[in-house]
Design a protein around this motif. Structure first.
Motif, short mmCIF file in Angstrom:
data_model
loop_
_atom_site.label_atom_id
_atom_site.label_comp_id
_atom_site.label_asym_id
_atom_site.label_seq_id
_atom_site.Cartn_x
_atom_site.Cartn_y
_atom_site.Cartn_z
N THR A 127 0.84 -1.19 0.00
CA THR A 127 0.00 0.00 0.00
C THR A 127 0.88 1.25 0.00
O THR A 127 1.99 1.25 0.51
N VAL A 128 0.35 2.29 -0.62
CA VAL A 128 0.99 3.62 -0.60
C VAL A 128 -0.11 4.63 -0.31
O VAL A 128 -1.29 4.31 -0.39
N SER A 129 0.30 5.84 0.02
CA SER A 129 -0.70 6.89 0.19
C SER A 129 -1.33 7.17 -1.17
O SER A 129 -0.66 7.12 -2.20
N GLU A 130 -2.63 7.46 -1.17
CA GLU A 130 -3.33 7.69 -2.43
C GLU A 130 -2.72 8.87 -3.20
O GLU A 130 -2.78 8.92 -4.42
N ASP A 131 -2.12 9.81 -2.46
CA ASP A 131 -1.50 10.97 -3.12
C ASP A 131 -0.34 10.53 -4.03
O ASP A 131 0.01 11.23 -4.96
N ASN A 132 0.27 9.39 -3.70
CA ASN A 132 1.45 8.97 -4.45
C ASN A 132 1.19 7.85 -5.44
O ASN A 132 2.09 7.44 -6.16
N VAL A 133 -0.05 7.35 -5.47
CA VAL A 133 -0.25 6.09 -6.20
C VAL A 133 -0.01 6.25 -7.71
O VAL A 133 0.62 5.40 -8.33
N ASP A 134 -0.46 7.36 -8.29
CA ASP A 134 -0.29 7.52 -9.74
C ASP A 134 1.19 7.59 -10.11
O ASP A 134 1.64 6.96 -11.06
N GLU A 135 1.93 8.36 -9.29
CA GLU A 135 3.36 8.48 -9.54
C GLU A 135 4.06 7.13 -9.37
O GLU A 135 4.90 6.75 -10.19
N ALA A 136 3.64 6.39 -8.34
CA ALA A 136 4.26 5.08 -8.08
C ALA A 136 4.04 4.14 -9.27
O ALA A 136 4.97 3.47 -9.73
N VAL A 137 2.82 4.10 -9.78
CA VAL A 137 2.51 3.21 -10.90
C VAL A 137 3.31 3.62 -12.14
O VAL A 137 3.87 2.78 -12.84
N GLU A 138 3.38 4.91 -12.36
CA GLU A 138 4.13 5.42 -13.51
C GLU A 138 5.60 4.98 -13.43
O GLU A 138 6.17 4.52 -14.42
N ILE A 139 6.18 5.08 -12.25
CA ILE A 139 7.58 4.68 -12.06
C ILE A 139 7.74 3.19 -12.34
O ILE A 139 8.64 2.75 -13.06
N LEU A 140 6.81 2.38 -11.79
CA LEU A 140 6.92 0.93 -11.96
C LEU A 140 6.70 0.53 -13.42
O LEU A 140 7.40 -0.35 -13.94
N GLU A 141 5.76 1.20 -14.08
CA GLU A 141 5.52 0.89 -15.50
C GLU A 141 6.78 1.15 -16.32
O GLU A 141 7.11 0.42 -17.25
N ARG A 142 7.49 2.20 -15.95
CA ARG A 142 8.72 2.57 -16.67
C ARG A 142 9.77 1.45 -16.59
O ARG A 142 10.57 1.28 -17.48
N HIS A 143 9.74 0.72 -15.46
CA HIS A 143 10.77 -0.33 -15.26
C HIS A 143 10.22 -1.72 -15.50
O HIS A 143 10.90 -2.71 -15.25
N ARG A 144 8.98 -1.78 -15.97
CA ARG A 144 8.29 -3.07 -16.11
C ARG A 144 9.05 -4.02 -17.03
O ARG A 144 9.30 -5.17 -16.70
N GLU A 145 9.45 -3.53 -18.18
CA GLU A 145 10.15 -4.37 -19.15
C GLU A 145 11.62 -4.58 -18.75
O GLU A 145 12.18 -5.62 -18.98
#
Ligand code: ADP
Ligand code: ASP
Ligand code: MG
Length: 402
Positions: free
Chosen positions: A306-324
């Motif tokens: 879990t993360v704070s909802e304020d950070n969730v979009d940024e967190a997903v964006e970061i993870l998507e960037r490193h997904r591959e």
């Protein structure tokens, strides 16, 4: 005596309330005390400013947002100085720059590092009531910063520590710290005394009555706090190191709706994977809370957290960037309508079965648990957000806190 008094937004929401607070401060002053007042922005002013910012630019820089938000507190301190002056007592308002309240450089979530107390002491020596903006600071490049929502409490405690105050009183719109948010659980009871550790857990887990860093700081510097109402004279709650009463199994229930869950699926089941995942987030100052890892199967595993909802979009964006690249996962899943419900109590340490009792209460209320996390003095569950109120009531009743 030197007394720091902090008043929150509702307590200074309009002209009458400002005058009411002014009278309370003058009363204290006339007893021969030195009075330092810390204020929040009036009413919901901080929310209003945030909405204005979003309407102009949804991606506004955090620097400019802080520049904007600090105006809220500046209005309330100036009006308070005028109100106190109108009652015949000299007063002066000061903002973070004028005091010099130094913080770290992170906009919107800065930490107080050092407060210059000289100006305040000089003003007190010239017999003035000193009124100081809560929530704000300045960083190394002389920009305004803010301390995170609810941060005025932390300003007050930091000032009490810096000035070696004899008392630090947090005035708010409820009579003290309750066994649960009285707006959600109507039969919640006011707590007379609570330890720093329990209060810190409650505040960190969503009991918005005190900013969690204010409790952290109070504990560090041994500042005893009183939380009480600005609207009546009932005795409030004392927050301190040790309480005289018997340690309760459970002291309170808290909920945090500002939570989101991220699941990263199909990660390789080998060393270093968790490190890589959380290191990407840590580099961007994103705090991670409850973490759950599945049992490895067919060489892969899932990690959800879990993360704070304020950070969730940024967190997903970061993870998507490193997904591959470094993460090599199959999928990333996000759930925003979740919330944490927690019980806190120092007595838990020595009593078995507390968690089971909480789970039973949730079962009886038909609430499904998505994640669980525990510490020595708390149990937290992640549930669907729409069940929060009934979960809180059920758990509160189960431990007979009313
Ligand atoms: P202020 O503007 O005075 O800082 P806040 O809104 O930040 O006031 O905090 C007070 C509010 O905290 C109360 O109105 C209440 O709804 C909420 N709250 C949440 N948990 C608790 C609790 N355990 N005890 C008391 N109040 C709580
Ligand atoms: N005005 C700020 C807020 O609304 C700080 C505070 O009230 O403590 O978050
Ligand atoms: Mg507050």
């Amino acid at each position: 005596m030197l007394i720091v008094k902090k008043f929150g937004g509702t307590s200074v929401a309009d002209k009458e309330r400002i005058l009411n607070v002014a009278r309370r401060c003058v009363e204290e002053y006339k007893k021969g005390n030195e009075v330092v007042v810390v204020l929040s922005a009036m009413g919901k002013q901080t929310d209003v400013l945030l909405t204005q910012a979003r309407e102009i630019n949804p991606n506004a820089s955090k620097r400019e947002i802080d520049m904007l938000l600090t105006t809220g507190e500046q209005i309330s301190v100036a009006l308070m100085a005028m109100a106190i002056d109108s009652l015949g007592v000299p007063a002066i308002s000061l903002n973070a720059f004028q005091v010099a309240m130094h913080t770290t450089s992170v906009y919107s979530n800065a930490r107080l590092k050092r407060i210059d107390s000289e100006r305040i002491r000089n003003e007190l020596a010239s017999k003035k009531i000193v009124i100081i903006t809560g929530f704000q600071g300045i960083n190394q490049v002389d920009d305004y910063t803010t301390l995170g929502r609810g941060g005025s409490d932390t300003t007050a405690v930091a000032l009490a520590a810096a000035l070696n105050a004899d008392a630090c009183e947090i005035y708010t719109d409820v009579d003290g710290v309750f066994t649960a948010d009285p707006r959600v659980v109507p039969n919640a009871r006011k707590i007379e005394e609570i330890t720093y550790d329990e209060m810190l857990e409650l505040a960190s887990l969503g009991a918005g009555v005190l900013h969690n860093r204010s409790v952290e700081m109070a504990k560090k510097y041994g500042v005893q706090l009183v939380v009480r109402s600005s609207l009546n004279n009932t005795e409030g709650t004392i927050v301190k190191e040790e309480v005289s009463m018997e340690k309760l199994l459970v002291s309170g229930v808290a909920a945090d709706r500002n939570t989101a869950r991220i699941a990263v699926m199909g990660l390789e089941d080998q060393p270093g994977v968790a490190f890589k995942l959380f290191n990407h987030l840590a580099k961007h100052n994103i705090n991670v809370d409850i973490i759950l890892q599945s049992v490895g199967r067919d060489g892969t595993k899932d990690i959800s957290f879990t993360v704070s909802e304020d950070n969730v979009d940024e967190a997903v964006e970061i993870l998507e960037r490193h997904r591959e690249g470094s993460l090599k996962c199959h999928g990333i899943d996000v759930e925003k309508n979740v919330a944490k419900v927690s019980i806190v109590g120092a007595g838990m340490m020595t009593n078995a079965g507390v968690a089971a009792k909480m789970f039973e209460a949730l079962y009886d209320a038909g609430v499904n648990i998505k994640m669980i996390s525990t510490s020595e003095i708390r149990v937290t569950v992640l549930i669907d957000e729409s069940y929060v109120d009934q979960a809180m009531k059920a758990v509160h009743d189960k431990f007979s806190l009313a």
